[in-house]
Design an enzyme around this catalytic site. Structure first.
Site, short mmCIF file in Angstrom:
data_model
loop_
_atom_site.label_atom_id
_atom_site.label_comp_id
_atom_site.label_asym_id
_atom_site.label_seq_id
_atom_site.Cartn_x
_atom_site.Cartn_y
_atom_site.Cartn_z
N ASN A 137 6.87 97.20 25.66
CA ASN A 137 6.46 96.15 26.59
C ASN A 137 5.86 96.85 27.80
O ASN A 137 6.58 97.38 28.64
CB ASN A 137 7.68 95.32 26.99
CG ASN A 137 7.37 94.33 28.11
OD1 ASN A 137 6.21 94.06 28.38
ND2 ASN A 137 8.41 93.80 28.75
N HIS A 195 11.22 86.72 28.29
CA HIS A 195 11.64 87.96 28.97
C HIS A 195 12.30 87.61 30.30
O HIS A 195 11.89 86.66 30.98
CB HIS A 195 10.42 88.86 29.20
CG HIS A 195 10.80 90.24 29.64
ND1 HIS A 195 11.15 90.52 30.94
CD2 HIS A 195 10.92 91.40 28.95
CE1 HIS A 195 11.47 91.82 31.03
NE2 HIS A 195 11.33 92.36 29.84
N GLY A 232 14.99 98.32 33.50
CA GLY A 232 14.29 99.06 34.54
C GLY A 232 15.22 99.68 35.57
O GLY A 232 14.78 100.12 36.63
N GLU A 262 12.10 88.83 33.13
CA GLU A 262 11.21 88.80 34.31
C GLU A 262 10.44 87.48 34.37
O GLU A 262 10.19 86.96 35.46
CB GLU A 262 10.27 90.02 34.26
CG GLU A 262 11.02 91.29 34.60
CD GLU A 262 10.44 92.57 34.03
OE1 GLU A 262 9.28 92.58 33.57
OE2 GLU A 262 11.17 93.58 34.04
C1 PEP Z 1 11.83 95.46 29.14
O1 PEP Z 1 11.11 95.22 30.09
O2 PEP Z 1 11.82 94.72 28.15
C2 PEP Z 1 12.67 96.66 29.20
C3 PEP Z 1 13.59 96.82 28.30
O3 PEP Z 1 12.41 97.53 30.23
P1 PEP Z 1 13.02 99.02 30.44
O4 PEP Z 1 12.99 99.69 29.08
O5 PEP Z 1 12.10 99.67 31.42
O6 PEP Z 1 14.41 98.84 30.95
#
Ligand code: PEP
Length: 249
Positions: free
Chosen positions: A9, A95, A173, A97
């Site tokens: 992603n 997601h 993140g 976010e």
């Molecule tokens: C994501 O945004 O789906 C995700 C898992 O991000 P990260 O791997 O950066 O934690």
């Protein structure tokens, strides 16, 4: 039999030049990996570029969201049919976010999920609890509510055509990964909940873990019986790191 899948992603990152270099680097790195499906979910404006570079490579691609409506007066919206025009196989829906920053409700996620299925694409349905919800002991209830909104609308058969990703919000993140046991426990819960309605769908459902997965922790996570691969954010922007995660799967 469900296989392993690792999907990147990219979020809102990249430009024409950096994408070209990342995509071209991934092709030889991922070619020798057999038995694991690999995909990248890129920002809308780069779907055409991604299709041009990846077509025929064995690497799939997809979008990160879609509008719940088919067409019409929805300024700024992008429909599932539109992303299908660019050869996408996958679309991420729900997601955290999108839920937290763009106001996607459970109902909107359910409609988006249905729109993706209708366009003949595979939704990657994200579910997961916040830290406050985990600490309050309601993580399973939250995940159940997010799943039920989708199955109420599309039926359990809808999940039979989808991929799910468990992404604890506190691990996205942040560099703080769920331990393999914590992730496995929620994956087993999700699969069990699907099995209550349809054992065959539960057995075949690819269930990804997402949240600060990197080459260093991927193997342990992917070794768990109900973890069928990963949804990878930050680490999917670095070709060698993403390839190492795909190799781990
Ligand atoms: C994501 O945004 O789906 C995700 C898992 O991000 P990260 O791997 O950066 O934690």
């Amino acid at each position: 039999m469900r296989g392993k899948l690792v999907a990147g992603n990219w979020k809102m990152n990249g430009n024409l030049a950096s994408n070209q270099s990342l995509l071209k680097s991934l092709i030889p790195l991922l070619k020798p990996i057999s038995g694991t499906r690999c995909a990248v979910c890129v920002p809308y404006p780069y779907l055409n570029q991604t299709e041009q570079v990846l077509r025929g490579s064995g690497i799939a691609w997809g979008a990160q969201d879609v509008c719940e409506y088919d067409h019409g007066a929805y300024t700024g919206g992008v429909s599932a049919g539109m992303v299908a025009d660019f050869g996408c196989r996958y679309v991420i829906v729900g997601h955290s976010e999108r839920r937290a920053l763009f106001g996607d409700t459970d109902k909107a996620v359910a409609l988006k999920f249905a729109a993706v299925l209708k366009a003949g694409l595979t939704p990657i349905l994200c579910v997961g609890e916040t830290l406050a919800e985990r600490e309050a002991g309601v993580a399973e209830q939250v995940v159940a509510r997010q799943m039920d909104a989708v199955t109420l609308h599309s039926g359990i058969a809808g999940l039979g055509q989808a991929v799910m990703a468990y992404e604890p919000v506190w691990a996205i993140g942040t560099g703080k990964t769920a331990t393999p046991d914590e992730a496995q426990a929620m994956h087993a819960y999700i699969r069990g909940r699907v099995a209550e309605q349809d054992m065959r769908v539960a057995d075949g459902l690819p269930l990804l873990y997402g949240g600060s997965v990197k080459a260093a922790n991927a193997e342990q996570l992917f070794a768990m019986p109900d973890i069928d691969g990963g949804l990878i954010g930050g680490a999917s922007l670095v070709a060698e790191e993403f390839a190492a995660i795909c190799r781990a799967a």
